[in-house]
Write an enzyme that holds these catalytic residues in place. Structure first.
Site, PDB file in Angstrom:
ATOM      1  N   SER A   1      20.876  14.437 -15.618  1.00 54.31           N
ATOM      2  CA  SER A   1      19.964  14.978 -14.314  1.00 54.31           C
ATOM      3  C   SER A   1      19.590  14.734 -12.810  1.00 54.31           C
ATOM      4  CB  SER A   1      18.501  14.773 -14.842  1.00 54.31           C
ATOM      5  OG  SER A   1      17.272  15.603 -14.385  1.00 54.31           O
TER       6      SER A   1
ATOM      7  N   TYR B   1      18.596  21.332  -9.534  1.00 53.32           N
ATOM      8  CA  TYR B   1      17.813  22.005  -9.578  1.00 53.32           C
ATOM      9  C   TYR B   1      18.098  22.489  -7.873  1.00 53.32           C
ATOM     10  CZ  TYR B   1      15.008  19.709 -13.760  1.00 53.32           C
ATOM     11  OH  TYR B   1      14.815  19.584 -14.645  1.00 53.32           O
TER      12      TYR B   1
ATOM     13  N   THR C   1      20.229  24.502 -13.487  1.00 53.15           N
ATOM     14  CA  THR C   1      18.814  25.093 -14.413  1.00 53.15           C
ATOM     15  C   THR C   1      17.848  25.942 -13.830  1.00 53.15           C
ATOM     16  OG1 THR C   1      18.651  22.260 -15.362  1.00 53.15           O
ATOM     17  CG2 THR C   1      16.470  23.516 -15.103  1.00 53.15           C
TER      18      THR C   1
ATOM     19  N   HIS D   1      13.243  24.407 -21.570  1.00 56.94           N
ATOM     20  CA  HIS D   1      12.774  23.371 -21.255  1.00 56.94           C
ATOM     21  C   HIS D   1      12.254  22.682 -22.406  1.00 56.94           C
ATOM     22  CE1 HIS D   1      13.511  21.848 -17.197  1.00 56.94           C
ATOM     23  NE2 HIS D   1      12.531  20.560 -17.273  1.00 56.94           N
TER      24      HIS D   1
ATOM     25  N   LYS E   1      21.031  26.953 -17.609  1.00 57.81           N
ATOM     26  CA  LYS E   1      20.402  26.572 -18.538  1.00 57.81           C
ATOM     27  C   LYS E   1      18.796  26.876 -18.080  1.00 57.81           C
ATOM     28  CE  LYS E   1      18.103  21.717 -20.489  1.00 57.81           C
ATOM     29  NZ  LYS E   1      16.446  22.182 -20.223  1.00 57.81           N
TER      30      LYS E   1
END
Length: 403
Positions: free
Chosen positions: A136, A160, A186, A300, A276
């Site tokens: 992540s 992100y 994402t 999520h 995602k």
């Protein structure tokens, strides 16, 4: 009338076999976990409440997460009998490469807070299993350190879109330089969801030493000792942060992102691109048309929009709309191997599991992650055998009926 006799020692001895004693306390603890729910219960006992709730909780009334799990619970598996299932093949192709199992480890933020072994433990297990692991943006181990911990693992980087595009571009370049296979963008966090458990617990990153947390420390001393005696928490994407998770997300992430920004992503990344956070059929088709190689149907983990679409419910329609133009993965609510099998049968190419391995991590570090993967693998294999499916390719919609 029944005749009775006093048994001889030679007859009793085979019945009085003592169970071998497991000396290692972690292994002894994990042996008791037969399901992911068992690991969850162990994790809850061993982790401070605010940290456990951060992992376990979802947004607002947590309806999205409850619905995802409820649909898995209510779906019906339909077996095909009288088939030779003596040999079950769990492997599948993910992004054109063989994965030994039909699931991957999802990206999770702040993983070293769940257990000090953190992302390095997870990537090592992924490497051993032969499955992908996604680091992540909000991970607590650097891109390079994760690469070093699992040099032969299939590593993906989850990104992100930041307000600071140069910082995001730097992360992408570091991932490419460190040998990451795919980029996972994402797209369902334009703003932070209302995660009320975190607010009520006063959860901050890193945890603050308030009267409440000091009291909690007395109940979870091992966790605190590990936190305070290992290297300080650092992040894959920033040096530090003193505030709540929601404040961090709202400060960093760009709410102005549109579909046009995928062109920017493609200009700085030439490998496989996974999107995602897809929650509708139309959005799945749009991002595939814009160049995505795979989509992840996910709300999520219920942590953003409450009452969001349930990924398993929309899976068959997305599969039909996307066809063979892109791979389709499913995320959210997976707590068993049977859940994974159901998703594969309804059209998913693979599943992402997050909370399931985090419960294992909290319960026992790397060995806990291994135990979580072992539980899921055993359940997938057994469920496929009972359905009469000898390989992932043999699973199809006839094996599942949704309510």
């Amino acid at each position: 009338m029944t005749d009775r006799q006093i048994p001889r020692w030679s007859e009793l001895k085979p019945l009085l076999r003592a169970k071998p004693i497991t000396a290692n306390p972690t292994e002894r603890r994990l042996e008791k976990a037969l399901t992911i729910a068992d690991l969850r219960r162990i994790a809850k006992r061993r982790t401070p409440r605010s940290v456990f709730d951060y992992t376990d909780g979802a947004a607002e009334s947590e309806i999205s997460l409850q619905r995802a799990r409820q649909l898995f619970a209510e779906m019906e598996l339909q077996p095909s009998i009288l088939r030779n299932v003596s040999d079950i093949d769990l492997s599948t192709d993910i992004l054109g490469r063989r994965s030994e199992l039909p699931f991957a480890f999802a990206p999770t933020g702040f993983t070293r807070m769940m257990n000090h072994e953190g992302e390095s433990a997870v990537v090592k297990v992924a490497e051993d299993l032969g499955i992908p692991y996604a680091l992540s943006t909000m991970g607590t181990t650097s891109i390079e350190d994760v690469a070093a911990a699992g040099p032969d693992a299939r590593k993906w980087f989850q990104l992100y879109v930041w307000r600071d595009r140069e910082a995001g571009e730097d992360l992408v370049k570091r991932s490419a330089a460190a040998g990451y296979e795919a980029l996972m963008l994402t797209v369902d966090v334009p703003v932070a969801g209302a995660r009320l458990r975190d607010v009520r617990n006063g959860f901050t990153i890193p945890p603050s030493l308030t009267a409440k947390t000091v009291l909690d420390a007395s109940m979870h001393p091992a966790w605190w000792v590990n936190l305070l005696t290992t290297r300080p928490l650092t992040f894959a994407s920033l040096s530090s942060w003193d505030g709540t998770v929601a404040e961090l997300l709202d400060q960093l992430f760009d709410p102005t992102m549109t579909l046009d920004d995928l062109a920017w992503i493609r200009s700085i990344w030439d490998g496989p691109l996974i999107i995602k956070g897809i929650q509708t059929v139309d959005d799945a088709r749009r991002v595939v048309d814009a160049g995505a190689d795979a989509v992840v149907l996910s709300n999520h983990g219920g942590r953003q929009l409450d009452r969001a679409p349930t990924p398993l419910r929309i899976l068959p329609d997305v599969r039909k709309a996307v066809g063979t133009d892109a791979e389709v993965y499913l995320d959210t609510g997976i707590m068993s191997g049977a859940d994974i099998v159901a998703a594969l049968a309804l059209g998913a190419d693979a599943c992402l599991v997050g909370r399931a391995y985090l419960y294992g991590l909290m319960a026992g570090g790397q060995r806990g992650v291994e135990r979580a993967a072992q539980i899921l693998t055993t359940e997938v294999k057994r469920t496929m055998a009972l359905l009469g499916a000898r390989s992932v390719e043999e699973l199809n919609p006839s094996h599942v009926r949704l309510p």
